[in-house]
Design a protein around this motif. Sequence first.
Motif, PDB file in Angstrom:
ATOM      1  N   PHE A 185       0.856  -1.184   0.000  1.00  0.00           N
ATOM      2  CA  PHE A 185       0.000   0.000   0.000  1.00  0.00           C
ATOM      3  C   PHE A 185       0.892   1.233   0.000  1.00  0.00           C
ATOM      4  CE2 PHE A 185      -3.041  -3.070   1.644  1.00  0.00           C
ATOM      5  CZ  PHE A 185      -4.212  -2.689   1.007  1.00  0.00           C
ATOM      6  N   SER A 186       0.642   2.142  -0.938  1.00  0.00           N
ATOM      7  CA  SER A 186       1.400   3.393  -1.007  1.00  0.00           C
ATOM      8  C   SER A 186       0.821   4.458  -0.089  1.00  0.00           C
ATOM      9  CB  SER A 186       1.406   3.922  -2.446  1.00  0.00           C
ATOM     10  OG  SER A 186       2.044   2.997  -3.301  1.00  0.00           O
ATOM     11  N   PHE A 187      -0.429   4.262   0.325  1.00  0.00           N
ATOM     12  CA  PHE A 187      -1.131   5.227   1.164  1.00  0.00           C
ATOM     13  C   PHE A 187      -1.778   4.485   2.334  1.00  0.00           C
ATOM     14  CE2 PHE A 187      -1.150   6.712  -3.191  1.00  0.00           C
ATOM     15  CZ  PHE A 187      -0.678   8.008  -3.073  1.00  0.00           C
ATOM     16  N   TYR A 204       2.550  -5.619   3.579  1.00  0.00           N
ATOM     17  CA  TYR A 204       1.863  -6.463   4.547  1.00  0.00           C
ATOM     18  C   TYR A 204       1.825  -7.903   4.046  1.00  0.00           C
ATOM     19  CZ  TYR A 204       0.228  -2.196   6.767  1.00  0.00           C
ATOM     20  OH  TYR A 204       0.173  -0.984   7.417  1.00  0.00           O
ATOM     21  N   ARG A 205       2.096  -8.819   4.941  1.00  0.00           N
ATOM     22  CA  ARG A 205       1.990 -10.243   4.607  1.00  0.00           C
ATOM     23  C   ARG A 205       0.532 -10.668   4.755  1.00  0.00           C
ATOM     24  NH1 ARG A 205       5.749 -12.815   7.960  1.00  0.00           N
ATOM     25  NH2 ARG A 205       4.116 -13.393   9.401  1.00  0.00           N
ATOM     26  N   ILE A 260       5.352  -5.066   7.475  1.00  0.00           N
ATOM     27  CA  ILE A 260       6.608  -5.818   7.587  1.00  0.00           C
ATOM     28  C   ILE A 260       7.746  -4.957   8.123  1.00  0.00           C
ATOM     29  CG2 ILE A 260       8.382  -7.009   6.235  1.00  0.00           C
ATOM     30  CD1 ILE A 260       6.046  -8.078   4.473  1.00  0.00           C
ATOM     31  N   ALA A 261       7.887  -3.734   7.628  1.00  0.00           N
ATOM     32  CA  ALA A 261       9.010  -2.890   8.029  1.00  0.00           C
ATOM     33  C   ALA A 261       8.781  -2.124   9.331  1.00  0.00           C
ATOM     34  CB  ALA A 261       9.338  -1.892   6.913  1.00  0.00           C
ATOM     35  N   MET A 262       7.595  -2.212   9.888  1.00  0.00           N
ATOM     36  CA  MET A 262       7.285  -1.464  11.108  1.00  0.00           C
ATOM     37  C   MET A 262       7.800  -2.219  12.329  1.00  0.00           C
ATOM     38  SD  MET A 262       5.422   1.289  10.295  1.00  0.00           S
ATOM     39  CE  MET A 262       4.556   1.652  11.792  1.00  0.00           C
ATOM     40  N   PRO A 263       8.637  -1.563  13.123  1.00  0.00           N
ATOM     41  CA  PRO A 263       9.093  -2.237  14.340  1.00  0.00           C
ATOM     42  C   PRO A 263       7.943  -2.317  15.346  1.00  0.00           C
ATOM     43  CG  PRO A 263       9.872   0.023  14.309  1.00  0.00           C
ATOM     44  CD  PRO A 263       9.165  -0.222  12.994  1.00  0.00           C
TER      45      PRO A 263
END
Length: 87
Positions: free
Chosen positions: A12-14, A30-31, A59-62
Amino acid sequence: MTNRTTQTVVHFSFPFLLPGFDAPQPAGEYRVDHDEEAIEGISRLAWRRVGAFIHLPAIAMPGSRQQMVPINPTDLEIALEKDHKQS
């Protein structure tokens, strides 16, 4: 009955909001898990989707808290289409 789970990654870009979510989710990757079961009684192997789940956060969000949220695959496709049209 034979079952399988396939995983995909959606982007998602937004920020986006799916039905049943309390708040919009940030842009990112997102998986998504798709649970399927084999359809018996036909001459070739076929699968029927019986459930779909999105993994939060992106995925990249801690974050230490991970969760799988059930979603309707059609709602996901609509949200992805809307996101791509905004680009």
